[in-house]
Scaffold this active site. Structure first.
Site, PDB file in Angstrom:
ATOM      1  N   ASN A 146       0.817  -1.218   0.000  1.00 14.14           N
ATOM      2  CA  ASN A 146       0.000   0.000   0.000  1.00 14.14           C
ATOM      3  C   ASN A 146       0.849   1.265   0.000  1.00 14.14           C
ATOM      4  O   ASN A 146       0.351   2.338  -0.353  1.00 14.14           O
ATOM      5  CB  ASN A 146      -0.925   0.019   1.217  1.00 14.14           C
ATOM      6  CG  ASN A 146      -1.962  -1.081   1.164  1.00 14.14           C
ATOM      7  OD1 ASN A 146      -2.545  -1.337   0.113  1.00 14.14           O
ATOM      8  ND2 ASN A 146      -2.179  -1.764   2.276  1.00 14.14           N
ATOM      9  N   ARG A 148       2.906   2.139  -1.973  1.00 11.79           N
ATOM     10  CA  ARG A 148       3.000   2.627  -3.344  1.00 11.79           C
ATOM     11  C   ARG A 148       1.977   3.734  -3.627  1.00 11.79           C
ATOM     12  O   ARG A 148       2.203   4.571  -4.488  1.00 11.79           O
ATOM     13  CB  ARG A 148       2.755   1.407  -4.224  1.00 11.79           C
ATOM     14  CG  ARG A 148       2.329   1.716  -5.547  1.00 11.79           C
ATOM     15  CD  ARG A 148       2.453   0.547  -6.447  1.00 11.79           C
ATOM     16  NE  ARG A 148       2.991   1.079  -7.664  1.00 11.79           N
ATOM     17  CZ  ARG A 148       3.637   0.411  -8.556  1.00 11.79           C
ATOM     18  NH1 ARG A 148       3.863  -0.847  -8.371  1.00 11.79           N
ATOM     19  NH2 ARG A 148       4.082   0.987  -9.621  1.00 11.79           N
ATOM     20  N   ARG A 256       0.462  -9.617   0.249  1.00 12.78           N
ATOM     21  CA  ARG A 256       1.569  -9.071  -0.532  1.00 12.78           C
ATOM     22  C   ARG A 256       1.275  -9.117  -2.032  1.00 12.78           C
ATOM     23  O   ARG A 256       2.092  -9.584  -2.830  1.00 12.78           O
ATOM     24  CB  ARG A 256       2.876  -9.823  -0.254  1.00 12.78           C
ATOM     25  CG  ARG A 256       3.351  -9.764   1.180  1.00 12.78           C
ATOM     26  CD  ARG A 256       4.821 -10.101   1.280  1.00 12.78           C
ATOM     27  NE  ARG A 256       5.616  -9.270   0.391  1.00 12.78           N
ATOM     28  CZ  ARG A 256       5.980  -8.023   0.653  1.00 12.78           C
ATOM     29  NH1 ARG A 256       5.598  -7.439   1.775  1.00 12.78           N
ATOM     30  NH2 ARG A 256       6.702  -7.334  -0.195  1.00 12.78           N
ATOM     31  N   ASP A 260      -2.392  -3.290  -7.267  1.00  6.85           N
ATOM     32  CA  ASP A 260      -2.724  -2.725  -8.583  1.00  6.85           C
ATOM     33  C   ASP A 260      -4.176  -3.021  -8.978  1.00  6.85           C
ATOM     34  O   ASP A 260      -4.851  -2.173  -9.565  1.00  6.85           O
ATOM     35  CB  ASP A 260      -1.741  -3.229  -9.650  1.00  6.85           C
ATOM     36  CG  ASP A 260      -1.541  -4.739  -9.593  1.00  6.85           C
ATOM     37  OD1 ASP A 260      -2.115  -5.395  -8.699  1.00  6.85           O
ATOM     38  OD2 ASP A 260      -0.814  -5.253 -10.452  1.00  6.85           O
ATOM     39  N   ILE A 290       9.630 -12.317 -19.219  1.00  8.45           N
ATOM     40  CA  ILE A 290       8.208 -12.261 -19.545  1.00  8.45           C
ATOM     41  C   ILE A 290       7.352 -12.688 -18.353  1.00  8.45           C
ATOM     42  O   ILE A 290       6.194 -12.316 -18.248  1.00  8.45           O
ATOM     43  CB  ILE A 290       7.916 -13.135 -20.787  1.00  8.45           C
ATOM     44  CG1 ILE A 290       6.567 -12.773 -21.400  1.00  8.45           C
ATOM     45  CG2 ILE A 290       7.972 -14.612 -20.471  1.00  8.45           C
ATOM     46  CD1 ILE A 290       6.599 -11.524 -22.253  1.00  8.45           C
ATOM     47  N   SER A 292       7.191 -11.685 -15.461  1.00  9.33           N
ATOM     48  CA  SER A 292       6.642 -10.592 -14.664  1.00  9.33           C
ATOM     49  C   SER A 292       5.342 -10.065 -15.267  1.00  9.33           C
ATOM     50  O   SER A 292       4.589  -9.370 -14.612  1.00  9.33           O
ATOM     51  CB  SER A 292       7.658  -9.452 -14.534  1.00  9.33           C
ATOM     52  OG  SER A 292       7.751  -8.738 -15.741  1.00  9.33           O
TER      53      SER A 292
END
Ligand SMILES: *[C@@H]1O[C@H](CO)[C@@H](O)[C@H](O)[C@H]1NC(C)=O
Length: 332
Positions: A146, A148, A256, A260, A290, A292
């Protein structure tokens, strides 16, 4: 009588076909000719551009004459990968419109003096035309995803470009996304689309599965753009921290994951419209490759269904619109 009519119609059809064939012939020739002309023009233009010392940045700037003085802030999330952070910052510092950089720092140790020095140095040497770019670390004691989306005090711009430290987008892609966001400042505008699919296997339509990149690529429909690479209005930071149900923030912290998705739900619920997916070149600089962009879809599905339950309905709105730079698309 009928025979005459059919013969005359046969006749006219034949002349029509002949006419059509010769028309196709001339269309082909015209197409070929215009291709030649286009290639000559492109070759000439690129020669002339380098000859006259135009840089790509200048032509890019000409393309967006309305780029306002009020630019955007970079909100970058990083975790123990200083090399990636350095690469990202030194790249984005060269993009026009960037006014400040906010690094979300959740590591136990504060950023080292040498790191801060290095970043200030690359920002100064890479920023264009003496543009002042402010660098700030948002240092957090608690290690939560959070962090972020914590509110940023005294932010001078409404536009935030939220980015992970392991992906890089060329300045031209960022500028395109920024100009689209300016047309729709309440929605999220980004490069990484995701979808929620109705899960019919459960027999009811209020269960969903999370659709990763491949399903979006295959079907062309999406309902989220991920904050790993997206523009959104800074007002959503305070909404996320103070207005969104605390249970969602707790879920994000304990699992975790899914901060988003939570942001996508928040914006969709506030606006009632879908986000906008922008075509952009992605350079993945992390070692994850890729993976990710895909993977962990069961945990993501859990998040989607959990958040739907919190909201009492599904706020995400699907769409198939994709924004491209018309200068880079063929013909029209
Ligand atoms: C969703 O939006 C509505 C209308 O704007 C608002 O009243 C409600 O509080 C929002 N829900 C959540 C969970 O934020």
């Amino acid at each position: 009588m009928t025979a005459m009519i059919s013969r005359s119609s046969l006749f006219s059809r034949r002349t029509f076909r002949q006419g059509a064939i010769s028309a196709i012939g001339s269309v082909k020739i015209k197409l070929l000719l215009s291709c030649c002309i286009v290639f000559v023009v492109i070759a000439f233009a690129s020669r002339a551009a380098s000859f006259m010392g135009w840089k790509q940045s200048h032509t890019a700037h000409l393309g967006h004459p309305s780029l306002p003085r009020k630019g955007y802030a970079l909100l970058i999330n990083t975790w123990k990968r200083n090399d990636l952070l350095k690469q990202s910052i030194s790249h984005y510092a060269s993009c026009p419109g960037l006014t400040s950089i906010h690094i979300v720092w959740s590591e136990p140790d504060p950023p080292s003096v040498s790191l801060i020095k290095y970043l200030n140095h690359v920002i100064e040497s890479n920023s264009r035309d003496g543009q002042q770019i402010e660098l700030k670390f948002d240092i957090n004691r608690e290690d939560s995803l959070n962090n972020r989306f914590k509110e940023i005090k005294n932010l001078k711009t409404d536009a935030l470009f939220s980015i992970d430290d392991d992906v890089i987008f060329p300045c031209s892609s960022v500028e395109l996304a920024f100009s689209i966001w300016q047309s729709a400042p309440d929605t999220m505008v980004g490069f990484v689309p995701r979808m929620h699919w109705v899960d019919r296997s459960k027999g009811n339509s209020d269960q969903f599965t999370y659709g990763g990149w491949w399903s979006v690529w295959w079907i062309g429909t999406y309902s989220m753009v991920l904050s790993k690479a997206a523009f959104f209005h800074q007002k959503y930071l305070s909404l996320y921290t103070y207005q969104m149900p605390a249970s969602i923030r707790e879920y994000v912290t304990t699992n975790r994951n899914c901060e988003d998705i939570a942001m996508s739900f928040l914006v969709a619920n506030a606006t009632g419209v879908p986000p906008i997916w922008v075509r952009g070149k992605i350079y993945e600089i992390g070692s994850t490759g890729i993976s990710s962009l895909g993977g962990h879809s069961n945990r993501r599905t859990e998040c989607v269904n959990r958040f739907v339950a919190e909201y009492g309905h599904m706020p995400l709105v699907p769409t198939s619109v994709k924004a491209v730079d018309s200068r880079s698309s063929w013909f029209w």
